[in-house]
Write an enzyme that holds these catalytic residues in place. Structure first.
Site, mmCIF file in Angstrom:
data_model
loop_
_atom_site.group_PDB
_atom_site.id
_atom_site.type_symbol
_atom_site.label_atom_id
_atom_site.label_comp_id
_atom_site.label_asym_id
_atom_site.label_seq_id
_atom_site.Cartn_x
_atom_site.Cartn_y
_atom_site.Cartn_z
ATOM 1 N N ARG A 20 0.799 -1.233 0.000
ATOM 2 C CA ARG A 20 0.000 0.000 0.000
ATOM 3 C C ARG A 20 0.832 1.283 0.000
ATOM 4 O O ARG A 20 0.300 2.370 -0.180
ATOM 5 C CB ARG A 20 -0.970 -0.001 1.193
ATOM 6 C CG ARG A 20 -2.225 -0.778 0.883
ATOM 7 C CD ARG A 20 -3.117 -0.886 2.099
ATOM 8 N NE ARG A 20 -2.651 -1.921 3.012
ATOM 9 C CZ ARG A 20 -3.141 -2.121 4.219
ATOM 10 N NH1 ARG A 20 -4.081 -1.325 4.691
ATOM 11 N NH2 ARG A 20 -2.684 -3.086 4.979
ATOM 12 N N THR A 25 2.945 -13.907 9.672
ATOM 13 C CA THR A 25 3.760 -13.494 10.822
ATOM 14 C C THR A 25 4.169 -14.696 11.687
ATOM 15 O O THR A 25 5.247 -14.689 12.289
ATOM 16 C CB THR A 25 2.979 -12.471 11.672
ATOM 17 O OG1 THR A 25 1.646 -12.961 11.886
ATOM 18 C CG2 THR A 25 2.878 -11.122 10.963
ATOM 19 N N ASP A 27 7.180 -2.393 11.110
ATOM 20 C CA ASP A 27 6.290 -1.290 10.703
ATOM 21 C C ASP A 27 5.555 -0.673 11.895
ATOM 22 O O ASP A 27 4.567 0.027 11.716
ATOM 23 C CB ASP A 27 5.320 -1.730 9.596
ATOM 24 C CG ASP A 27 4.316 -2.786 10.043
ATOM 25 O OD1 ASP A 27 4.458 -3.315 11.166
ATOM 26 O OD2 ASP A 27 3.390 -3.078 9.269
ATOM 27 N N ASN A 42 0.866 1.079 7.492
ATOM 28 C CA ASN A 42 0.597 0.292 6.291
ATOM 29 C C ASN A 42 0.518 1.156 5.037
ATOM 30 O O ASN A 42 0.758 0.693 3.944
ATOM 31 C CB ASN A 42 -0.716 -0.489 6.442
ATOM 32 C CG ASN A 42 -0.610 -1.513 7.561
ATOM 33 O OD1 ASN A 42 0.374 -2.250 7.644
ATOM 34 N ND2 ASN A 42 -1.584 -1.530 8.442
ATOM 35 N N ASN A 91 35.386 43.119 0.038
ATOM 36 C CA ASN A 91 33.993 43.383 -0.317
ATOM 37 C C ASN A 91 33.749 42.852 -1.729
ATOM 38 O O ASN A 91 34.400 43.280 -2.674
ATOM 39 C CB ASN A 91 33.746 44.894 -0.250
ATOM 40 C CG ASN A 91 32.261 45.203 -0.343
ATOM 41 O OD1 ASN A 91 31.508 44.474 -0.985
ATOM 42 N ND2 ASN A 91 31.837 46.285 0.289
ATOM 43 N N ALA A 148 27.935 43.146 -6.016
ATOM 44 C CA ALA A 148 26.796 42.401 -6.545
ATOM 45 C C ALA A 148 27.129 41.796 -7.907
ATOM 46 O O ALA A 148 27.760 42.446 -8.742
ATOM 47 C CB ALA A 148 25.600 43.334 -6.680
ATOM 48 N N TYR A 203 35.241 26.825 -13.347
ATOM 49 C CA TYR A 203 35.187 25.569 -14.111
ATOM 50 C C TYR A 203 35.392 25.871 -15.578
ATOM 51 O O TYR A 203 34.672 26.693 -16.166
ATOM 52 C CB TYR A 203 33.808 24.939 -13.864
ATOM 53 C CG TYR A 203 33.615 23.579 -14.463
ATOM 54 C CD1 TYR A 203 34.544 22.561 -14.262
ATOM 55 C CD2 TYR A 203 32.480 23.289 -15.219
ATOM 56 C CE1 TYR A 203 34.351 21.302 -14.810
ATOM 57 C CE2 TYR A 203 32.272 22.033 -15.761
ATOM 58 C CZ TYR A 203 33.218 21.041 -15.556
ATOM 59 O OH TYR A 203 33.020 19.804 -16.088
ATOM 60 N N ALA A 209 34.002 47.770 -11.856
ATOM 61 C CA ALA A 209 32.758 47.064 -12.174
ATOM 62 C C ALA A 209 32.789 46.528 -13.602
ATOM 63 O O ALA A 209 33.322 47.170 -14.505
ATOM 64 C CB ALA A 209 31.575 48.004 -11.992
ATOM 65 N N ARG A 260 37.119 46.967 -19.600
ATOM 66 C CA ARG A 260 35.797 47.525 -19.871
ATOM 67 C C ARG A 260 35.779 48.035 -21.303
ATOM 68 O O ARG A 260 36.637 48.851 -21.660
ATOM 69 C CB ARG A 260 35.530 48.671 -18.902
ATOM 70 C CG ARG A 260 34.124 49.198 -18.934
ATOM 71 C CD ARG A 260 33.931 50.253 -17.882
ATOM 72 N NE ARG A 260 33.948 49.705 -16.529
ATOM 73 C CZ ARG A 260 34.013 50.461 -15.425
ATOM 74 N NH1 ARG A 260 34.103 51.765 -15.529
ATOM 75 N NH2 ARG A 260 34.005 49.911 -14.259
#
Ligand code: UD1
Ligand code: CA
Length: 479
Positions: free
Chosen positions: A17, A81, A104, A227, A377, A380, A387, A423, A440
């Site tokens: 079940r 059983t 169980d 069950n 720092n 963002a 890799y 940046a 840049r």
């Protein structure tokens, strides 16, 4: 008495079940197999022997709980059983007492097991009184309080089906008697041409005039078998509720004990707070004054004093140093290490990387295979390009470095102490200490340029037109 105790655990069934490729006794409860909870409780009794009867996917079950103190007995065909217990007793010295547990029935309270072993009768059956007895064997008492026999649901008549005292399956008896009673049960099964019931030992004991005792559990919800997935989910909540209560009693603040999941070990200091819907897995260590925000998942993590993990952060195999701040929405993968006072903000991912004391990566960053020096720092959108499609390479960022937003650091590469990276730089060579490095493309302005104009469209081309949307698809189980 305990020295001669033989615990037999029945774990050969498939668990149809559950609708799962995983055998029922290996279904996870609190993050580990149901069967391991039964074993844990069996071991508390310091038995002389523990036999585990396995059958369905026997090798997998054996491998997942294997230990020196366990004896595995294979039941190739699940004939019932009674058959399972008799296999476990075959060839064993019929001395001492046998306690039968079910793979169980995972959360059986130790008090109930003690009750099964302390009663002076030859056969002790653990029962429970429940509101809804459906699916369980019924205890037939005659006179009341004296167990006469157990009737399986499928064999029960209408009056018996109304009985609300049910068999938990757990029982204990002297080995020699149990062997004999089981043999009678086999004859009975043959006569019925059906399953060999363990429960038939009750009638066999009564027929011999042996004392039979009934122990009724004080916590019926904890002795019910699993069950199906509804019952498994019920046992999971019961287990987690118990853990939450233990944590609260031991001084951990939980915003809501009903919305806390611990799937492993937790160690914590003073004044720690765990907010709603946190999942802790493996081994988690929290120092003093640690706060874990809502919806976080931590697996095998150390969080030191005064650190704070904000909402919806996912941490695995990492160390968060004292006073650090992580999240919201941060992901610390294996090998991430934050030293004292470091900060990792939203949508930052770290893997196999160290952030030195006081260093910060506050927004939208990937730091993989990297070492970041103290107080650096990381702006963002900084990405360590670790890799190359074949191998991983390291990025080293010195103390007090400043990495401008949206920089790509193409590893292997080193940024010197106090260096500034402009940046938008794509850094492919080492950046010297103390100076500005940037790459840049030159900025351009064109005054002769015009925006393209939208051409007129026919209505059918409009993507918002419901007539042109593809029909939804449907799949899965029908209820
Ligand atoms: C059994 C009891 C029932 C009781 C209920 C409590 C019998 C005949 N019935 O019914 O009175 O109310 O448990 O949960 O005992 N197993 C084997 N080998 C087998 C058959 C079963 O190892 O040949 C194991 C299963 O893996 C399981 C346990 O024994 O862990 C119980 O078997 P299950 O088929 O679930 O018994 P129930 O029908 O629930
Ligand atoms: Ca069952």
């Amino acid at each position: 008495m305990t020295a001669a105790l033989h615990v037999v655990i029945l774990a050969a069934g498939k668990g149809t079940r559950m609708r799962s490729a995983l055998p029922k006794v290996l279904q996870p409860l609190g993050g580990r197999p149901m069967l391991s909870h039964v074993l844990e409780r069996a071991r508390l009794l310091s038995p002389a022997r523990i036999s585990v009867v396995i059958g369905h996917q026997a090798d997998r079950v054996r491998a997942s709980v294997a230990a020196d103190d366990l004896r595995f007995v294979e039941q190739a065909e699940q004939k019932g059983t009674g058959h399972a217990v008799s296999l476990a007793l075959a060839g064993q010295e019929p001395a001492g007492r046998v306690l039968v547990l079910y793979g169980d029935v995972p959360l059986i309270p130790p008090e109930d097991l003690e009750a099964c072993l302390q009663a002076s009768a030859d056969l002790v059956v653990l029962g429970a009184e429940v509101a809804d007895p459906r699916g369980y064997g019924r205890l037939v008492e005659h006179p009341p309080g004296h167990l006469e026999r157990i009737v399986e649901e499928r064999d029960a008549d209408t009056a018996q089906q109304r009985i609300r005292r049910i068999n938990t399956g757990i029982l204990s008896a002297p080995a020699a008697h149990l062997k004999r009673w089981l043999a009678q049960g086999e004859a009975e099964a043959d006569r019925r041409a059906g399953e060999w019931y363990l429960t038939d030992v009750v009638a066999a004991a009564r027929a011999e005039g042996r004392p039979v005792a009934l122990a009724i559990s004080a916590t019926p919800e904890a002795v019910l078998g699993v069950n199906d997935r509804l019952q498994l989910a019920g046992q999971e909540r019961l287990f987690q509720r118990g853990q939450a209560e233990r944590c609260l009693r031991a001084g951990l603040a939980l915003t809501d004990p009903g919305r806390f999941d611990l799937r492993g070990q937790l160690h914590f200091g003073e004044d720690c707070l765990v907010d709603l819907n946190v999942i802790l897995e493996g081994t988690v260590r929290l120092g003093d004054r640690v706060r874990i925000g809502p919806g976080c998942r931590l697996r095998d993590v150390v969080v030191e004093d005064d650190a704070q993990i904000d909402a919806y952060s996912v941490l695995e195999s990492c160390v968060v140093g004292p006073g650090c701040r992580v999240g919201p929405f941060a992901r610390l993968r294996p090998g991430a290490q934050l030293e004292a006072g470091a900060a990792v903000g939203n949508f930052v991912e770290m893997k196999n990387a160290t952030l030195g004391p006081g260093a910060k990566a506050n927004h939208l960053t990937y730091l993989g295979d990297a070492e970041v020096g103290p107080r650096a720092n990381i702006g963002a959108g900084t990405i360590t390009c670790n890799y190359d499609g074949a191998n991983k390479h390291r990025t080293r960022i010195g103390a007090d470095a400043f990495i401008g937003s949206n920089s790509a650091l193409v590893a292997p590469v080193t940024v010197g102490d106090g260096a500034t990276i402009g940046a938008g730089t794509v850094l492919t060579r080492d950046a010297p200490s103390g100076v500005l490095t940037f790459s840049r493309p030159p900025q351009q302005t064109r005054s002769d340029w015009e925006r393209p104009r939208r051409t007129a469209r026919r209505p059918a081309d409009d993507p918002g037109d419901p007539e042109s949307s593809p029909p939804g698809t449907d799949s899965g189980t029908d209820l």
